[in-house]
Scaffold this active site. Structure first.
Site, PDB file in Angstrom:
ATOM      1  N   LYS A   1       0.947  -1.330  -0.141  1.00  0.00           N
ATOM      2  CA  LYS A   1       0.220   0.150  -0.005  1.00  0.00           C
ATOM      3  C   LYS A   1       0.944   1.308   0.025  1.00  0.00           C
ATOM      4  CE  LYS A   1      -2.354   1.233   3.495  1.00  0.00           C
ATOM      5  NZ  LYS A   1      -3.433   1.372   4.671  1.00  0.00           N
TER       6      LYS A   1
HETATM    7  C1  5RP Z   1      -3.475   4.706   8.743  1.00  0.00           C
HETATM    8  C2  5RP Z   1      -3.160   3.953   7.463  1.00  0.00           C
HETATM    9  C3  5RP Z   1      -4.501   3.776   6.528  1.00  0.00           C
HETATM   10  O1  5RP Z   1      -4.987   2.644   6.638  1.00  0.00           O
HETATM   11  C4  5RP Z   1      -4.211   4.542   5.225  1.00  0.00           C
HETATM   12  O2  5RP Z   1      -3.393   5.607   5.374  1.00  0.00           O
HETATM   13  C5  5RP Z   1      -5.408   4.655   4.467  1.00  0.00           C
HETATM   14  O3  5RP Z   1      -6.335   5.709   4.953  1.00  0.00           O
HETATM   15  P1  5RP Z   1      -6.450   7.126   4.327  1.00  0.00           P
HETATM   16  O4  5RP Z   1      -6.998   6.904   3.178  1.00  0.00           O
HETATM   17  O5  5RP Z   1      -7.353   7.901   5.144  1.00  0.00           O
HETATM   18  O6  5RP Z   1      -5.078   7.867   4.171  1.00  0.00           O
HETATM   19  O7  5RP Z   1      -2.429   3.333   6.979  1.00  0.00           O
HETATM   20  O8  5RP Z   1      -2.510   4.651   9.446  1.00  0.00           O
END
Ligand code: 5RP
Length: 292
Positions: free
Chosen positions: A205
């Site tokens: 991610k």
């Molecule tokens: C928080 C995260 C979230 O899973 C990731 O950032 C996705 O959330 P957003 O779209 O709000 O950024 O890792 O620590």
């Protein structure tokens, strides 16, 4: 370790050429994995589109009750029909999500940060493999802080989870963090996603950036894109569209869903982009029709 003198700048990403070594299984880089790993990945990534809509609500692990997530027990059930994968902590899942749902589980297993400390880059592996198995996790999410003070410990955390995941056929999701001092450039994301993939994760991610298709091409496992801070809905849909167009195999949005006044319609519109090849403009029209 190769010396860094005279390092040539990587430039041949062949972005137009499909990934060559999939061994017949549709998830990038998973061709040589065993049945169990592939089944978990198939739970996450739709076999038809190859993509996923992850709903991220793991923010509480370091932000406490975040705006829009004050009541997990009310927010999550409303979104359930429109998402493929729940990304949350074991505490949130066990207390607020009914186990009779049929969604994939991306379990947040690293922890140790809070909004009270400046440097978020020092975490530990908080959830052991036995509890990931109990939670029926389809992947285990570990924050990695490439370029930050906590780089070594975060890569150690990641490697421990990967090692345990390979023992029990549970994929690891490498989360590329961007602290406030980290650059959000393709140069950083090419480095960070590749390091994480070479450590052995099954999915990554990260965030969208310029030249995103090169970041994707250089990463031998699927990338899902985090939404980041709340944007106007039309801009968030454009971010989703550009991510998918750039080769992301899904979105892992949190704030751009749960901080929208129309969170369910937003999740639906994102789903149209991820699985139905909608453009951002088509998804925006879909969203506007849905809310009126
Ligand atoms: C928080 C995260 C979230 O899973 C990731 O950032 C996705 O959330 P957003 O779209 O709000 O950024 O890792 O620590």
């Amino acid at each position: 370790m190769a010396d860094q003198d005279g390092l040539k700048v990587a430039k041949d990403y062949h972005v137009e050429e499909a990934f060559a070594n999939n061994g017949g299984f549709y998830v990038k880089g998973a061709g040589s994995l065993d049945w169990g790993m592939k089944k978990h990945l198939a739970n996450i990534f739709d076999p038809k589109s190859g993509n996923t809509v992850m709903f991220a609500f793991d923010h509480g692990y370091f932000m406490g009750s975040t705006a829009g997530l004050e009541r997990l027990d009310l927010v999550i059930p409303r979104l359930m029909p429109h998402i493929d994968c729940l990304m949350g902590t074991r505490g949130a899942l066990r207390t607020c999500v009914s186990p009779d749902n049929r969604k994939a589980i991306a379990l947040r297993v690293s922890s140790g940060s809070s909004m009270l400390n400046e440097d978020l880059s020092h975490e530990v592996v908080a959830v052991d493999i036995e509890d990931s198995i109990r939670m029926n996790a389809d992947c285990m999410a570990v924050q990695t802080f490439i370029g930050a003070d906590g780089q070594l410990s975060s890569i150690d955390n990641l490697s421990r989870v990967i090692n345990a995941g390979l023992r029990y056929s549970i994929p690891t999701l490498g989360v590329v963090a961007v602290g406030k001092d980290m650059e959000r450039t393709d140069r950083f994301f090419k480095l960070a996603t590749r390091i994480v993939a070479e450590m052995g994760v099954q999915l990554v991610k990260t965030y969208y950036c310029d030249n995103f298709e090169e970041v994707v091409a250089a990463c031998p496992v699927p990338i899902v894109v985090a939404g980041g801070k709340k944007l106007p809905e039309n801009e968030a849909l454009t971010l989703a569209y550009r991510s998918i167009q750039g080769g992301a195999r899904g979105l892992d949005m949190g704030r751009n869903i749960f901080q929208s006044e129309h969170s369910a319609e937003m999740a639906q519109a994102i789903r149209q982009i991820v699985h139905e090849a909608y453009t951002d403009k088509q998804a925006w029209e879909f969203f506007q029709d849905a809310i009126h």
